[in-house]
Write a protein that holds these residues in place. Structure first.
Motif, PDB file in Angstrom:
ATOM      1  N   THR A  26       0.834  -1.199   0.000  1.00  0.00           N
ATOM      2  CA  THR A  26       0.000   0.000   0.000  1.00  0.00           C
ATOM      3  C   THR A  26       0.872   1.255   0.000  1.00  0.00           C
ATOM      4  O   THR A  26       0.613   2.198  -0.742  1.00  0.00           O
ATOM      5  N   PHE A  27       1.922   1.257   0.805  1.00  0.00           N
ATOM      6  CA  PHE A  27       2.823   2.419   0.847  1.00  0.00           C
ATOM      7  C   PHE A  27       3.635   2.552  -0.435  1.00  0.00           C
ATOM      8  O   PHE A  27       3.822   3.659  -0.945  1.00  0.00           O
ATOM      9  N   PHE A  28       4.151   1.449  -0.956  1.00  0.00           N
ATOM     10  CA  PHE A  28       4.924   1.511  -2.199  1.00  0.00           C
ATOM     11  C   PHE A  28       4.065   2.004  -3.357  1.00  0.00           C
ATOM     12  O   PHE A  28       4.529   2.723  -4.223  1.00  0.00           O
ATOM     13  N   THR A  29       2.797   1.621  -3.358  1.00  0.00           N
ATOM     14  CA  THR A  29       1.889   2.026  -4.423  1.00  0.00           C
ATOM     15  C   THR A  29       1.477   3.491  -4.285  1.00  0.00           C
ATOM     16  O   THR A  29       1.440   4.223  -5.274  1.00  0.00           O
ATOM     17  N   ALA A  30       1.176   3.933  -3.061  1.00  0.00           N
ATOM     18  CA  ALA A  30       0.673   5.295  -2.832  1.00  0.00           C
ATOM     19  C   ALA A  30       1.750   6.350  -3.040  1.00  0.00           C
ATOM     20  O   ALA A  30       1.503   7.387  -3.625  1.00  0.00           O
ATOM     21  N   ASN A  31       2.932   6.119  -2.509  1.00  0.00           N
ATOM     22  CA  ASN A  31       4.050   7.053  -2.622  1.00  0.00           C
ATOM     23  C   ASN A  31       3.773   8.408  -1.956  1.00  0.00           C
ATOM     24  O   ASN A  31       4.313   9.432  -2.359  1.00  0.00           O
ATOM     25  N   TYR A  32       2.898   8.429  -0.962  1.00  0.00           N
ATOM     26  CA  TYR A  32       2.653   9.609  -0.139  1.00  0.00           C
ATOM     27  C   TYR A  32       2.237   9.103   1.243  1.00  0.00           C
ATOM     28  O   TYR A  32       1.999   7.907   1.436  1.00  0.00           O
ATOM     29  N   GLY A  74      -3.847  14.974  13.413  1.00  0.00           N
ATOM     30  CA  GLY A  74      -3.803  13.535  13.167  1.00  0.00           C
ATOM     31  C   GLY A  74      -2.394  13.065  12.866  1.00  0.00           C
ATOM     32  O   GLY A  74      -1.449  13.846  12.799  1.00  0.00           O
ATOM     33  N   LEU A  75      -2.269  11.791  12.672  1.00  0.00           N
ATOM     34  CA  LEU A  75      -0.979  11.178  12.419  1.00  0.00           C
ATOM     35  C   LEU A  75      -1.035  10.408  11.115  1.00  0.00           C
ATOM     36  O   LEU A  75      -1.995   9.687  10.857  1.00  0.00           O
ATOM     37  N   LYS A  76      -0.017  10.588  10.304  1.00  0.00           N
ATOM     38  CA  LYS A  76       0.127   9.818   9.083  1.00  0.00           C
ATOM     39  C   LYS A  76       1.478   9.123   9.127  1.00  0.00           C
ATOM     40  O   LYS A  76       2.319   9.425   9.968  1.00  0.00           O
ATOM     41  N   TYR A  77       1.675   8.215   8.198  1.00  0.00           N
ATOM     42  CA  TYR A  77       2.911   7.457   8.114  1.00  0.00           C
ATOM     43  C   TYR A  77       3.454   7.553   6.695  1.00  0.00           C
ATOM     44  O   TYR A  77       2.698   7.561   5.734  1.00  0.00           O
ATOM     45  N   ALA A  78       4.776   7.610   6.584  1.00  0.00           N
ATOM     46  CA  ALA A  78       5.426   7.652   5.272  1.00  0.00           C
ATOM     47  C   ALA A  78       6.636   6.731   5.296  1.00  0.00           C
ATOM     48  O   ALA A  78       7.228   6.476   6.355  1.00  0.00           O
ATOM     49  N   LEU A  79       6.996   6.229   4.131  1.00  0.00           N
ATOM     50  CA  LEU A  79       8.169   5.367   4.021  1.00  0.00           C
ATOM     51  C   LEU A  79       9.434   6.141   4.357  1.00  0.00           C
ATOM     52  O   LEU A  79       9.585   7.296   3.959  1.00  0.00           O
TER      53      LEU A  79
END
Length: 143
Positions: A26-32, A74-79
């Motif tokens: 999901t993270f590799f695909t989204a790239n944000y 809020g909190l988000k996560y990134a690679l």
């Protein structure tokens, strides 16, 4: 399974589980940056909320993901694009949230300026979130 996903789990000495693989994909695909809710919506048919939360926590603890504060608290996560270690993230780059599309991205090459703290204060983490319109949305506005 994607080679990058397999390599990431191997590099960080993590057991391969379907949840870990799907969350990474999901993270590799989204790239944000993504919020827990975004991932939960994407994977709700396969994994429960707690399993996704534990996977995100493990990825942050291991240095695969870093936390990004949102403008709404809020909190988000990134690679993590750099090699981070357990409990030691070094992400002194700017995060940008687009007011049009709502995506938050890491601006890896835009560093947070040095801040002098008063005597007795010690820095653990610095976050800088800039809000505006991203390049893709600006292109769409210009059309």
């Amino acid at each position: 399974m994607n080679t990058a996903i397999k390599q990431t789990l191997n590099d960080f000495h993590l057991r391969h589980t379907s949840c870990r693989e799907e969350v990474l994909d999901t993270f590799f695909t989204a790239n944000y940056a993504l919020a827990h809710h975004d991932i939960e919506e994407s994977l709700k048919d396969d994994f429960d909320r707690v399993t996704i939360y534990r996977t995100l926590k493990t990825f942050v603890d291991k240095g695969i993901l870093h936390k990004v504060l949102d403008d709404e608290g809020g909190l988000k996560y990134a690679l993590c694009r750099e090699a981070c270690a357990h409990d030691h993230h070094h992400h002194d780059h700017v995060h940008f949230k687009c007011e049009q599309c709502g995506q938050t991205t890491c601006l890896e090459n835009t560093l947070i300026p040095a801040v002098s703290l008063p005597s007795g204060y010690s820095r653990k983490e610095t976050n800088l979130l800039i809000q505006g319109v991203c390049s893709l949305c600006n292109k769409n506005i210009a059309l």
